[in-house]
Design a protein around this motif. Structure first.
Motif, PDB file in Angstrom:
ATOM      1  N   PHE A 253       0.848  -1.195   0.000  1.00 21.17           N
ATOM      2  CA  PHE A 253       0.000   0.000   0.000  1.00 21.17           C
ATOM      3  C   PHE A 253       0.883   1.244   0.000  1.00 21.17           C
ATOM      4  N   VAL A 254       0.376   2.326  -0.571  1.00 22.94           N
ATOM      5  CA  VAL A 254       1.019   3.629  -0.499  1.00 22.94           C
ATOM      6  C   VAL A 254       0.013   4.605   0.099  1.00 22.94           C
ATOM      7  N   GLU A 255       0.410   5.287   1.178  1.00 21.09           N
ATOM      8  CA  GLU A 255      -0.478   6.233   1.839  1.00 21.09           C
ATOM      9  C   GLU A 255       0.230   7.574   2.017  1.00 21.09           C
ATOM     10  N   TYR A 256      -0.573   8.612   2.225  1.00 20.76           N
ATOM     11  CA  TYR A 256      -0.027   9.970   2.317  1.00 20.76           C
ATOM     12  C   TYR A 256       0.852  10.144   3.543  1.00 20.76           C
ATOM     13  N   ASP A 257       0.392   9.644   4.707  1.00 19.73           N
ATOM     14  CA  ASP A 257       1.155   9.828   5.938  1.00 19.73           C
ATOM     15  C   ASP A 257       0.826   8.714   6.921  1.00 19.73           C
ATOM     16  N   LEU A 258       1.389   8.804   8.133  1.00 18.23           N
ATOM     17  CA  LEU A 258       1.206   7.772   9.149  1.00 18.23           C
ATOM     18  C   LEU A 258      -0.256   7.617   9.526  1.00 18.23           C
ATOM     19  N   HIS A 259      -0.959   8.703   9.667  1.00 19.15           N
ATOM     20  CA  HIS A 259      -2.366   8.646  10.047  1.00 19.15           C
ATOM     21  C   HIS A 259      -3.162   7.837   9.033  1.00 19.15           C
TER      22      HIS A 259
END
Length: 410
Positions: free
Chosen positions: A391-397
């Motif tokens: 997965f690729v996400e914007y930030d830790l949250h």
């Protein structure tokens, strides 16, 4: 979002819904911090996996390639920066898996690193420690990169050398302070099989030299990104390792053989993290962890290591990174209670966040070719595949929300 909050913040619900909980492995630089600054939404992210008192309700560890600190000191720093207590057993440094190498703990080891190298080595189980500073005092005539020492008569330091014991293994914690001195004395140590000033075999034998003393290297990062004030990469321990190996190869026509390499992306570091996660789960009265989620910002470090470890979980065998026999550490890793990972943990899932190296498109980091079997054994296509996160996400949250969403409906 309310369903996720209810799912994660009620331990009883966590235990009844999932007899087998999940665990989280967190990178630090580029995921929690940018330089010394806390990234946005990090505290909100931790509120999803901690209770009102700041206790983790999901087994979670922080995994960093840093070497110039103990877990206790790093945990104290994180606690101050994040605003809630991080126990020391939740923090893993690049050198932390050295606890697993119990066969080396009673040997006379040369430990290479910064000024606190001896204390760090003692803290992970080594009993008989020699440092570069020790060798410099006992063998000043060997450290000829300092021209003033060329005048030293070995007889002048003969009495001091009586404290010297032959080196039986080398542990490279991180880049040393004086590279030229460390390179010279480490070459002397390896070429003399730990005797320092007594040759056992000719440098070039005409055939293959007998195996040298064991060498374990921590943190193979070639470069690292400094504070936000610096836009250029800094050379790291991987560069030092590369120079040492190149010098050895030029002298002997052979490469150094590393017993093990530690730190991301090596599988043994993820195995150690998984064992720690299992122990944390037991202390929280949870069942065996079945899914491990790794959150990081570097495809060539966090993601590659997670993908390699996932392969080990599914297929077993030796590590693809350095051919280390991982199964040897499953039965006894030097810590208690004893736990297993393979055939217990089912998958290791990687999540890449765009708040660090990946966002900046800094592709200068990598592994040291000479000590990585991975480079020679895998095609370019396979290497590229191993750098692709699940997965690729914007930030830790956003990353933690993805994990909770998967676990909520799994």
């Amino acid at each position: 979002m309310n369903n996720i909050h209810r799912f994660i913040q009620k331990r009883s619900y966590l235990r009844t819904r999932h007899a087998h909980p999940f665990g989280i492995v967190l990178d630090i630089d580029g995921v929690l911090f940018k330089g010394r600054n806390l990234l946005p939404r990090v505290k909100e992210a931790f509120s999803l996996i901690t209770d009102k008192k700041g206790n983790f309700v999901v087994p979670t560890v922080f995994l960093t390639n840093g070497t110039n600190s103990t877990e206790k000191i790093k945990a104290a720093q994180l606690s101050e920066q994040l605003g809630f207590r991080i126990p020391a057993d939740h923090v893993l440094m690049s050198h932390s898996p050295l606890r697993m190498f119990t066969n080396l703990h009673d040997k006379q080891v040369l430990v290479v690193g910064q000024k606190n190298a001896r204390a760090i080595a003692k803290g992970v189980g080594f009993k008989k420690v020699t440092t570069i500073d020790h060798l410099g005092k006992w063998f000043p005539h060997l450290d000829c990169t300092d021209f003033s020492r060329k005048l030293v008569d070995p007889k002048e330091t003969e009495a001091a050398r009586k404290r010297f014991r032959p080196i039986e293994a080398i542990v490279m914690l991180g880049e040393p302070l004086k590279w030229e001195t460390s390179l010279q004395l480490m070459l002397d140590c390896v070429l003399t099989y730990g005797k320092m000033d007594t040759m056992v075999f000719p440098i070039v034998t005409g055939g293959r030299r007998p195996d040298h003393i064991p060498i374990v290297a921590c943190n193979v990062d070639l470069v690292w990104m400094a504070d936000i004030a610096s836009q250029l990469p800094r050379i790291g321990h991987g560069a030092f390792i590369h120079i040492l190996d190149t010098l050895y190869e030029k002298l002997t026509h052979q490469h150094l053989q590393f017993t093990a390499t530690l730190g991301k992306p090596t599988e043994v570091s993820y195995l150690h993290a998984a064992h720690r996660i299992q122990r944390l789960a037991r202390s929280m009265n949870l069942g065996d962890v079945k899914y491990l989620y790794v959150i990081g910002d570097n495809p060539m470090s966090d993601v590659l290591g997670a993908r390699l470890f996932d392969r080990y979980l599914r297929h077993g065998g030796v590590g693809r990174f350095d051919h280390l026999d991982l199964e040897a550490f499953e039965g006894n890793d030097g810590e208690k209670p004893r736990v297993r990972t393979r055939n217990v943990v089912e998958r290791c899932i990687s999540i890449l966040v765009e708040t660090g190296v990946h966002q900046e498109n800094v592709n200068m980091n990598g592994v040291v070719k000479s000590i990585s079997a991975l480079i020679d054994n895998l095609s370019m296509g396979e290497q590229m595949l191993l750098n692709q996160p699940n997965f690729v996400e914007y930030d830790l949250h956003a990353a933690i929300r993805t994990i909770l969403r998967r676990e909520c409906y799994r």
